[in-house]
Design a protein around this motif. Structure first.
Motif, PDB file in Angstrom:
ATOM      1  N   THR A 208       0.611  -1.093   0.063  1.00 17.14           N
ATOM      2  CA  THR A 208      -0.060   0.100  -0.023  1.00 17.14           C
ATOM      3  C   THR A 208       0.806   1.446  -0.093  1.00 17.14           C
ATOM      4  O   THR A 208       0.530   2.290  -0.504  1.00 17.14           O
ATOM      5  CB  THR A 208      -0.960   0.013   1.342  1.00 17.14           C
ATOM      6  N   HIS A 213       4.522   0.504  -5.473  1.00 13.77           N
ATOM      7  CA  HIS A 213       3.306   1.010  -5.516  1.00 13.77           C
ATOM      8  C   HIS A 213       3.177   2.585  -5.958  1.00 13.77           C
ATOM      9  O   HIS A 213       2.564   2.941  -6.981  1.00 13.77           O
ATOM     10  CB  HIS A 213       2.503   0.844  -4.360  1.00 13.77           C
ATOM     11  N   LEU A 217       2.091   3.877  -9.546  1.00 16.54           N
ATOM     12  CA  LEU A 217       0.968   5.159  -9.351  1.00 16.54           C
ATOM     13  C   LEU A 217       1.554   6.236 -10.128  1.00 16.54           C
ATOM     14  O   LEU A 217       0.540   7.167 -10.552  1.00 16.54           O
ATOM     15  CB  LEU A 217       0.485   5.308  -8.026  1.00 16.54           C
ATOM     16  N   ARG A 260      -7.344   9.167 -11.888  1.00 14.37           N
ATOM     17  CA  ARG A 260      -6.941   7.976 -10.576  1.00 14.37           C
ATOM     18  C   ARG A 260      -8.067   7.587 -10.040  1.00 14.37           C
ATOM     19  O   ARG A 260      -8.276   6.090  -9.737  1.00 14.37           O
ATOM     20  CB  ARG A 260      -5.751   8.431 -10.079  1.00 14.37           C
ATOM     21  N   PHE A 264      -9.234   3.605 -10.106  1.00 13.07           N
ATOM     22  CA  PHE A 264      -8.926   2.846  -8.794  1.00 13.07           C
ATOM     23  C   PHE A 264      -9.721   3.241  -7.696  1.00 13.07           C
ATOM     24  O   PHE A 264      -9.480   2.338  -6.756  1.00 13.07           O
ATOM     25  CB  PHE A 264      -7.459   2.995  -8.568  1.00 13.07           C
ATOM     26  N   GLY A 265     -10.358   4.097  -7.647  1.00 10.58           N
ATOM     27  CA  GLY A 265     -11.153   4.462  -6.283  1.00 10.58           C
ATOM     28  C   GLY A 265     -11.988   3.139  -5.780  1.00 10.58           C
ATOM     29  O   GLY A 265     -12.098   3.288  -4.511  1.00 10.58           O
ATOM     30  N   CYS A 267     -10.663  -0.046  -5.787  1.00 12.07           N
ATOM     31  CA  CYS A 267      -9.742  -1.172  -5.285  1.00 12.07           C
ATOM     32  C   CYS A 267      -9.730  -1.198  -4.001  1.00 12.07           C
ATOM     33  O   CYS A 267      -9.366  -0.446  -3.340  1.00 12.07           O
ATOM     34  CB  CYS A 267      -8.278  -0.800  -6.192  1.00 12.07           C
ATOM     35  N   ALA A 268      -9.773  -2.663  -3.364  1.00 12.19           N
ATOM     36  CA  ALA A 268      -9.422  -2.642  -2.039  1.00 12.19           C
ATOM     37  C   ALA A 268      -8.031  -3.062  -1.668  1.00 12.19           C
ATOM     38  O   ALA A 268      -7.637  -2.995  -0.764  1.00 12.19           O
ATOM     39  CB  ALA A 268     -10.495  -4.070  -1.765  1.00 12.19           C
ATOM     40  N   ASP A 269      -7.482  -3.532  -2.597  1.00 20.46           N
ATOM     41  CA  ASP A 269      -5.871  -3.650  -2.447  1.00 20.46           C
ATOM     42  C   ASP A 269      -4.939  -3.307  -3.594  1.00 20.46           C
ATOM     43  O   ASP A 269      -5.669  -3.205  -4.717  1.00 20.46           O
ATOM     44  CB  ASP A 269      -5.766  -5.121  -2.435  1.00 20.46           C
ATOM     45  N   ALA A 270      -3.690  -2.819  -3.570  1.00 19.87           N
ATOM     46  CA  ALA A 270      -2.761  -2.519  -4.341  1.00 19.87           C
ATOM     47  C   ALA A 270      -2.869  -3.583  -5.647  1.00 19.87           C
ATOM     48  O   ALA A 270      -2.536  -3.280  -6.705  1.00 19.87           O
ATOM     49  CB  ALA A 270      -1.353  -2.564  -3.913  1.00 19.87           C
ATOM     50  N   VAL A 273      -5.100  -2.704  -8.072  1.00 25.07           N
ATOM     51  CA  VAL A 273      -4.531  -1.243  -8.986  1.00 25.07           C
ATOM     52  C   VAL A 273      -3.603  -1.960 -10.137  1.00 25.07           C
ATOM     53  O   VAL A 273      -3.752  -1.518 -11.146  1.00 25.07           O
ATOM     54  CB  VAL A 273      -4.038  -0.507  -8.104  1.00 25.07           C
TER      55      VAL A 273
ATOM     56  N   ASP B  69     -10.739  12.685  -2.219  1.00 25.63           N
ATOM     57  CA  ASP B  69     -12.114  13.207  -3.074  1.00 25.63           C
ATOM     58  C   ASP B  69     -12.332  14.761  -2.749  1.00 25.63           C
ATOM     59  O   ASP B  69     -12.584  15.509  -3.706  1.00 25.63           O
ATOM     60  CB  ASP B  69     -13.224  12.350  -3.056  1.00 25.63           C
ATOM     61  N   ARG B 103      -7.684   2.944   4.403  1.00 28.77           N
ATOM     62  CA  ARG B 103      -6.513   2.228   3.306  1.00 28.77           C
ATOM     63  C   ARG B 103      -6.849   2.739   2.178  1.00 28.77           C
ATOM     64  O   ARG B 103      -5.753   2.832   1.479  1.00 28.77           O
ATOM     65  CB  ARG B 103      -7.184   0.783   3.686  1.00 28.77           C
ATOM     66  N   ARG B 104      -8.217   2.839   1.658  1.00 24.18           N
ATOM     67  CA  ARG B 104      -8.248   3.290   0.234  1.00 24.18           C
ATOM     68  C   ARG B 104      -7.600   4.527  -0.061  1.00 24.18           C
ATOM     69  O   ARG B 104      -7.082   4.709  -1.176  1.00 24.18           O
ATOM     70  CB  ARG B 104      -9.919   3.475   0.062  1.00 24.18           C
ATOM     71  N   GLU B 106      -5.113   6.113   1.256  1.00 21.45           N
ATOM     72  CA  GLU B 106      -3.624   6.046   1.284  1.00 21.45           C
ATOM     73  C   GLU B 106      -3.040   5.199   0.030  1.00 21.45           C
ATOM     74  O   GLU B 106      -2.157   5.547  -0.422  1.00 21.45           O
ATOM     75  CB  GLU B 106      -3.149   5.224   2.593  1.00 21.45           C
ATOM     76  N   LEU B 107      -3.982   4.003  -0.337  1.00 18.31           N
ATOM     77  CA  LEU B 107      -3.534   3.389  -1.498  1.00 18.31           C
ATOM     78  C   LEU B 107      -3.735   4.298  -2.843  1.00 18.31           C
ATOM     79  O   LEU B 107      -2.853   4.308  -3.781  1.00 18.31           O
ATOM     80  CB  LEU B 107      -4.708   2.311  -1.820  1.00 18.31           C
ATOM     81  N   LEU B 108      -4.710   5.372  -2.999  1.00 17.22           N
ATOM     82  CA  LEU B 108      -4.733   6.263  -3.971  1.00 17.22           C
ATOM     83  C   LEU B 108      -3.806   7.311  -3.786  1.00 17.22           C
ATOM     84  O   LEU B 108      -3.429   8.118  -4.859  1.00 17.22           O
ATOM     85  CB  LEU B 108      -6.245   6.751  -3.846  1.00 17.22           C
ATOM     86  N   TYR B 113      -3.027  14.124  -3.295  1.00 19.81           N
ATOM     87  CA  TYR B 113      -4.047  15.002  -3.394  1.00 19.81           C
ATOM     88  C   TYR B 113      -4.174  16.285  -2.647  1.00 19.81           C
ATOM     89  O   TYR B 113      -4.156  17.369  -2.956  1.00 19.81           O
ATOM     90  CB  TYR B 113      -5.518  14.369  -3.081  1.00 19.81           C
TER      91      TYR B 113
END
Lengths: 302, 255
Positions: A208, A213, A217, A260, A264-265, A267-270, A273, B69, B103-104, B106-108, B113
Motif C-alpha cells: 500500500t 506501488h 501509481l 486515478r 482505482f477508487g 480497489c480494495a488492494d494494491a 490497482v 475526493d 486504507r483506500r 492511502e492506496l490512492l 491530493y
C-alpha cells in the motif's frame, strides 16, 4: 561493516553517512553543526534527551561538481520527527536557496533526504506549524524555478506532513524499502480497527505504501536500488530536469488525479490497482527484482 | 446545490442549497446577506461580497476528514477561480477532523491530493490572488496543514478546536502519563491542544471577534513577509527558537 558508505545499504546509513555517500567526496559543509549545540528548547522540560543537530543535518555540497543545498533527516533520533528546531533548519535551508537564486545566475538545486514519522508529538504544535512553513518555502522555490529533488529510503519511511510536502518537489526518488504515506499503519489501525488496516501485515504495508506501488501509481519518479550510488545517480538526473509549476501543469495534474480516482477508487488492494494498470501477474510484483520491475515500468509506460 | 463534482470546466454557481447551519451562520457573520454558497457533501463553494468586493469562497463542513475526493474538489474549485475569475481573493473556510484515515485513500496516494491542493493555492498567490483561511469550527493535524496553512495567512473564530492530537492519544504515543501531560500543557503552548496555543505559535494571526471587520482588514492588509509567522511565534512566546534558527541557516557561512 564496510567503511565506505558508498558500498552500503542506504536504508542502514545514518543521515551523515548518506550525505557522505551521495555528495562528491569532501564537499559537504554543515550549517549549525553539532558543536553549535542548536537543540530543542522543549524536550528538556519533558526529561527527554536532545540531539545536538535536533535530528536533521543541513548544509551545502557538490553533486558531480554542481553546488547543491542538502538536508538529511536522522531516523535514529525520534524517528526523524519534526520539532521546532528541526523544522526551522529545513525552512532556513529552503529560504537560503531562494536567497541564492536571487543573487546568482542559475538555480543551485536542493536535495532532501527524508526519513520521518511526521510531527514530533512532544512539541506537537511547533512541529505542525513548522510543516506549514517548510511547505511554503518549498513552493516558493518551485515558483522561482529552483529544482528540488527528494529521496526516500530510510527505515522509518516518510510519513505525516512531509509526505504531503515532498509531493510538491520536482521529483521523488525512492527505494523499494522506502514508504510514503500520510498516516502510518498503526495510526489507521488504532483509529479505524484492524479490519481497515492490519498494521502487523507487513506485506500489506509495503503493497500500500512502499516504493513499488508509488512508482506504479506515478507518485514517485524513480525506483532505485538500496545503495547511495543509485540514489546519487537518480538525484543528479532529476536535478537537471526541473518541472514548471503553473496553471497548465496543475490542470494536467488535476486531470491525472481525477482519472486515478475513477480508475482505482474502488480497489480494495494494491494488487487490484496493478492488475488494472495491465500487470499480468500482480501478485508477483513484490517479488520482482530490480531489472524485472524496471522492465515492467517500461512496458506499462507509467 | 451543484449536481456534479466541481471540475475545472464547471464554473457555474448554483443557488444555496440546504447549507448546514454552522457554515451558514459564519457566512452571514462575514458577508451579511450578500453571499451565495452551495454545499455538496462536505464541500462548500461559492462567493460573498465584502465592501463591494467579490470574494471566492471554498471550504469544508461537518468536521470533514480530508481524503482524496474532497482535496480534489477543493483544488478543482481553486483552478476554476484561476481560470474564470483572475485576481479574485479566495477565502478557505476550514472545518476538518484531519486527513482521512483510510486504507483506500492511502492506496490512492492521499498525500498527492493534498499536495495538489497546496500547489493550486500557491499558484493562485503567484497569479495575484489573495488567499486566506478561516478556521470556523475545527482543524486537526494534516487537515490543518493541507487546508488552513496551505491557504494562509490563517485566522480563527473564537472557541474553535485546533490540535495535532487529543491528549489521551498523545499520552499513549509519547508514553507520558496523562496527568503529567495535562500539567505540562499548562506551561507548554507547544504541547497543548487549543486555538490560543496556535495563536502563540504565530500561525493563527488573529481571532476574529467581529468576522466582517476581520475579513475586511485581512483583505486590505499588504502581503506578508515569508518570516512573519515565525516572528509572531517568537513575539507571542510560543516558539522561542524557530525564527533565530531559520535565520542562522540562511546566513551561515559556506557554499
Amino acid at each position: 561493516m564496510t567503511a565506505d558508505p558508498r558500498a552500503r545499504s542506504y536504508l542502514e546509513l545514518t543521515a551523515r553517512q548518506r550525505l557522505a555517500g551521495i555528495l562528491d567526496p569532501g564537499s559537504f559543509t554543515e550549517f549549525l553543526p553539532p558543536p553549535d549545540r542548536v537543540v530543542s528548547p522543549h524536550l528538556p522540560a519533558l526529561d527527554l534527551p536532545v540531539a545536538f543537530d535536533d535530528g536533521i543535518v543541513v548544509g551545502t555540497g557538490r553533486l558531480d561538481g554542481r553546488p547543491v543545498l542538502i538536508a538529511a533527516q536522522e531516523g535514529g533520533f525520534m524517528g526523524g520527527a519534526v520539532g521546532e528546531v528541526h523544522g526551522a533548519k529545513l525552512t532556513g535551508l529552503l529560504e537560503r536557496a531562494l536567497d541564492e537564486q536571487a543573487r546568482e545566475d542559475g538555480a543551485r538545486g536542493v536535495v532532501l533526504l527524508l526519513e520521518t514519522g511526521g510531527v514530533r508529538l512532544q512539541e506537537a504544535n511547533a512541529g505542525l506549524v513548522a510543516m506549514g512553513e517548510v511547505q511554503q518555502a518549498l513552493l516558493d522555490l518551485r515558483l522561482a524555478g529552483v529544482p528540488v529533488v527528494v529521496a526516500i529510503g530510510g527505515a522509518n519511511g516518510c510519513y505525516g506532513g512531509l509526505s504531503i510536502i515532498c509531493r510538491s518537489a520536482d521529483a521523488l526518488v525512492m527505494s523499494e524499502a522506502g514508504r510514503l504515506s500520510i498516516s502510518g499503519p498503526e495510526v489507521i489501525e488504532t483509529a479505524c480497527g484492524a479490519e481497515e488496516f492490519d498494521a502487523r501485515d507487513r506485506a500489506l504495508v509495503w503493497r500500500t505504501m512502499g516504493g513499488k506501488h508509488r512508482r506504479l501509481l506515478g507518485d514517485c519518479d524513480a525506483l532505485v536500488a538500496d545503495d547511495p550510488a543509485a540514489f546519487r545517480a537518480a538525484i543528479l538526473h532529476h536535478l537537471a530536469q526541473p518541472r514548471p509549476l503553473d496553471l497548465a501543469t496543475l490542470e494536467a495534474e488535476h486531470a491525472m488525479l481525477r482519472d486515478r480516482i475513477a480508475a482505482f477508487g474502488d480497489c480494495a488492494d494494491a494488487t487490484e490497482v496493478w492488475g488494472r494498470l495491465g500487470v499480468d501477474d500482480p501478485g508477483r510484483v513484490p517479488d520482482l527484482d530490480e531489472k524485472a520491475f524496471d522492465d515492467l515500468v517500461t512496458r506499462l509506460g507509467v | 446545490m451543484t449536481s456534479s463534482p466541481a471540475s475545472v470546466s464547471d464554473p457555474a454557481l448554483s443557488r444555496p442549497g440546504d447549507l448546514p447551519s454552522e457554515p451558514a451562520r459564519v457566512l452571514s457573520a462575514l458577508f451579511g446577506a450578500d453571499w451565495e454558497v452551495a454545499v455538496q457533501g462536505r464541500f462548500l463553494r461559492g462567493e460573498g461580497r465584502a465592501d463591494g468586493e467579490t470574494v471566492a469562497v471554498l471550504g469544508t463542513c461537518g468536521h470533514a476528514a480530508i481524503g482524496a475526493d474532497l482535496a480534489l474538489a477543493l483544488a478543482g474549485g481553486v483552478l476554476s477561480i484561476l481560470r474564470h475569475h483572475p485576481g479574485r481573493p479566495i477565502l478557505l473556510l476550514v472545518d476538518n477532523s484531519g486527513q482521512k484515515l483510510s486504507r483506500r485513500d492511502e492506496l490512492l496516494g492521499n498525500n498527492s491530493y493534498l499536495a495538489h491542493l497546496a500547489k493550486c493555492l500557491a499558484v493562485a498567490r503567484a497569479r495575484g490572488h489573495r488567499t486566506l483561511a478561516l478556521v470556523y469550527s475545527e482543524a486537526v493535524s494534516g487537515g490543518f496543514l493541507a487546508t488552513g496553512m496551505s491557504a494562509g495567512p490563517c485566522y480563527a473564530l473564537p472557541g474553535v478546536e485546533l490540535r495535532v492530537m487529543g491528549l489521551e492519544a498523545m499520552s499513549k504515543v509519547t508514553l507520558i502519563p496523562l496527568d503529567r501531560l495535562s500539567a505540562l500543557c499548562r506551561t507548554m503552548p507547544t504541547l497543548a491542544p487549543g486555538v490560543e496555543n496556535f495563536v502563540r505559535m504565530g500561525v493563527i494571526r488573529e481571532i476574529w471577534n467581529d468576522p466582517a471587520d476581520g475579513l475586511r482588514q485581512a483583505l486590505a492588509a499588504p502581503p506578508e513577509a515569508p518570516d512573519r509567522q515565525r516572528r509572531l511565534g517568537l513575539a507571542r512566546g510560543g516558539r522561542p527558537a524557530a525564527a533565530e534558527v531559520a535565520e542562522r541557516v540562511r546566513r551561515a557561512p559556506g557554499g
